[in-house]
Design a protein around this motif. Structure first.
Motif, PDB file in Angstrom:
ATOM      1  N   THR A  59     -15.219  45.861   3.650  1.00  0.00           N
ATOM      2  CA  THR A  59     -14.064  45.357   3.996  1.00  0.00           C
ATOM      3  C   THR A  59     -13.221  45.518   5.088  1.00  0.00           C
ATOM      4  O   THR A  59     -12.498  45.430   5.530  1.00  0.00           O
ATOM      5  N   LEU A  60     -13.850  46.739   5.858  1.00  0.00           N
ATOM      6  CA  LEU A  60     -13.214  47.451   6.875  1.00  0.00           C
ATOM      7  C   LEU A  60     -13.836  47.090   8.194  1.00  0.00           C
ATOM      8  O   LEU A  60     -15.013  47.518   8.469  1.00  0.00           O
ATOM      9  N   PRO A  61     -13.306  46.043   9.182  1.00  0.00           N
ATOM     10  CA  PRO A  61     -13.955  45.521  10.451  1.00  0.00           C
ATOM     11  C   PRO A  61     -14.431  46.750  11.276  1.00  0.00           C
ATOM     12  O   PRO A  61     -15.345  46.564  11.967  1.00  0.00           O
ATOM     13  N   ALA A  62     -13.794  48.001  11.389  1.00  0.00           N
ATOM     14  CA  ALA A  62     -14.111  49.056  11.984  1.00  0.00           C
ATOM     15  C   ALA A  62     -15.811  49.489  11.835  1.00  0.00           C
ATOM     16  O   ALA A  62     -16.424  50.046  12.347  1.00  0.00           O
ATOM     17  N   HIS A  63     -16.232  49.102  10.453  1.00  0.00           N
ATOM     18  CA  HIS A  63     -17.549  49.203  10.192  1.00  0.00           C
ATOM     19  C   HIS A  63     -18.695  48.134  10.134  1.00  0.00           C
ATOM     20  O   HIS A  63     -19.764  48.294   9.539  1.00  0.00           O
ATOM     21  N   ASP A  64     -18.433  47.367  11.009  1.00  0.00           N
ATOM     22  CA  ASP A  64     -19.174  45.894  10.925  1.00  0.00           C
ATOM     23  C   ASP A  64     -20.473  46.423  11.536  1.00  0.00           C
ATOM     24  O   ASP A  64     -21.668  45.999  11.186  1.00  0.00           O
ATOM     25  N   ASP A  65     -20.471  47.312  12.610  1.00  0.00           N
ATOM     26  CA  ASP A  65     -21.905  47.755  13.120  1.00  0.00           C
ATOM     27  C   ASP A  65     -22.505  48.628  12.275  1.00  0.00           C
ATOM     28  O   ASP A  65     -23.940  48.462  12.194  1.00  0.00           O
ATOM     29  N   ASP A  66     -21.853  49.285  11.197  1.00  0.00           N
ATOM     30  CA  ASP A  66     -22.470  50.166  10.512  1.00  0.00           C
ATOM     31  C   ASP A  66     -23.272  49.172   9.096  1.00  0.00           C
ATOM     32  O   ASP A  66     -24.324  49.363   8.728  1.00  0.00           O
ATOM     33  N   CYS A  67     -22.620  48.188   8.920  1.00  0.00           N
ATOM     34  CA  CYS A  67     -23.053  47.279   7.918  1.00  0.00           C
ATOM     35  C   CYS A  67     -24.302  46.533   8.688  1.00  0.00           C
ATOM     36  O   CYS A  67     -25.403  46.377   7.578  1.00  0.00           O
TER      37      CYS A  67
END
Ligand code: BES
Ligand code: MN
Ligand code: MN
Length: 443
Positions: free
Chosen positions: A21-29
């Protein structure tokens, strides 16, 4: 299997903060998706692909072809819920730690630990006589839009003899379960606007409308103190469970007192008191407020009348309610309950229809037998209060969808100190391994 190695590998997966849900974590996803893809390749999958999205891809895999063997679709999710409040974790959420035979980390039980179990059971089984299909998504905790759209375009991805979803728990220690319903969900933001900007509460207080006050009253009208959701029409399609089902629930290892004292750990329970707690959790719809923002919430004191306030809310839906209809009902109720001097708007963030599943297919017997052999007790039929948006779509091409899991009720999903008992993990690998064997032998 070497448990130290397994624990190391699962910890690696859990260290990736794949908060969808947090765009800051897109790379982590994406990193978590890559971790899953690498595992699928190691299992000998011929076709491993990222589908549907760059940010939260669905990981698709096709296991080694076994002529004439049944096809089993395995579903899970690699994304997790936000870890806050961080200061309430004993050890940091993305630094997996074992204490007292339990593995603590965000995602330990929901759902990385269970995805891990499904995959390692394939490895543990050697080469089970099963044609595996894998759909491991990365947006379950945010409504599964990517996977929904994918399955609309490519429904054949779910073509299988059986679909297995491991994203739930036992109903009590040593009581594995399969689930016949999941609740649906309607997630929304209700915003109240009362003036052009914030105002000095001395200059204007007493005559100007206050957004927080209006929002609080509006929320109070939407759900009464008795626990009833006062959205007109909301309960219309809700059916009570049969007498037989309610009677069966009375035999489950569930005590309302223990639920309050050990699990909720509050001073009392709320909700529609004329129904049992299990009926309230499993067969009745809800309205919950997740958070309220607006006005002044920083350190210190500021005397201001807020012009805007927003509440994040969600309604859980039960069989025969429909997301579309509930969205209309909520929008209409907000419009009707907001006074004329207030601008109230509703924005829908995501949602899901409820799911209902027949437990008759022979594959349920095989899972029951696998649990019986490994943990000494077969599966009991239960319902689930939570939601997995894509479940109705997983069954759309006719495969029975088996909803089960290896977690325990006290795993603290979505909360601080989420954990998975290691015994559940080791047993889980054995159970699924045995299930694959039995399924492979069933033809
Ligand atoms: N694994 C849960 C669903 C669940 C929890 C089922 C407990 C049965 C018992 C899943 O990851 C989840 O949390 N789903 C969300 C879906 C929502 C964000 C659309 C939920 O239920 O809040
Ligand atoms: Mn889950
Ligand atoms: Mn979840």
């Amino acid at each position: 299997m070497d448990r130290d190695r397994l624990l190391r590998e699962l910890s690696e997966f859990l260290r990736i903060p794949s908060v969808s849900t947090l765009p800051a974590h897109d790379d982590d996803c994406r990193a978590a998706a890559s971790w899953v893809a690498a595992e699928l390749r190691r299992l000998g999958c011929s076709d491993v692909e990222f589908l549907g999205s760059e940010k939260h891809p669905v990981v698709w895999g096709v296991g080694p072809h076994v002529p004439g063997a049944p096809t089993l679709l395995l579903y899970g999710h690699y994304d997790v819920q936000p870890p806050d409040p961080l200061n309430e974790w004993t050890t940091p959420p993305f630094e997996p730690a074992v204490r007292d035979g339990r593995l603590y980390a965000r995602g330990a039980a929901d759902d990385k630990g269970q995805v891990f179990c499904l995959l390692k059971a394939v490895e543990a089984g050697g080469a089970p006589a099963v044609n595996f299909r894998f759909l491991i998504e990365g947006e379950e905790e945010f409504g599964s839009k990517v996977l929904f759209d994918l399955l609309k375009r490519e429904p054949h991805r779910t073509t299988a003899d059986v679909a297995l979803v491991a994203d739930m728990s036992y109903i009590a220690p040593n009581w594995p379960a399969v689930y016949s319903t999941l609740r649906g969900l309607c997630y929304a933001e209700i915003t109240v606007r009362t003036a052009k900007s914030d105002l000095h509460s001395g200059e204007y207080g007493g005559a100007a409308p206050n957004a927080h006050e209006e929002l609080a009253r509006l929320l109070g009208r939407l759900k009464g103190e008795d626990g009833r959701v006062n959205v007109p029409g909301f309960y219309g399609p809700v059916k009570r469970p049969s007498k037989a089902e309610l009677a069966a629930w009375k035999k489950l290892p569930f005590k309302e007192k223990d639920f309050l004292v050990k699990r909720v750990q509050a001073k009392g329970l709320t909700g529609l008191k004329k129904y049992s707690v299990l009926e309230r959790l499993w067969a009745l719809p809800t309205f919950e407020i997740h958070g309220i923002t607006g006005g002044f919430t920083g350190q210190g004191a500021k005397t201001v009348i807020p012009a805007e306030a927003t509440a994040k809310v969600s309604l859980r839906l039960v069989p025969n309610q429909r997301l579309k209809q509930v969205q209309q009902q909520l929008a209409a109720a907000v419009k009707r309950f907001a006074p004329k001097h207030v601008t109230a708007t509703v924005q829908f963030l995501h949602g899901a229809d409820p799911a209902q599943i027949e437990l008759h297919h022979p594959a349920f017997k095989l899972l029951d037998r696998a649990f019986r052999e490994v943990v000494g007790r077969g599966t009991v039929a239960a319902r689930a209060g939570g939601s997995i948006p894509v479940v109705p779509a997983l069954g759309a091409t006719g495969a029975p969808v088996i909803l089960t899991g290896i977690g325990l009720p006290d795993d603290r999903l979505h909360a601080p100190d989420e954990k998975l008992d290691l015994k559940q993990l080791w047993d889980g690998i054995e159970v699924f391994k045995r299930f694959y064997e039995l399924l492979g032998a069933s033809r």
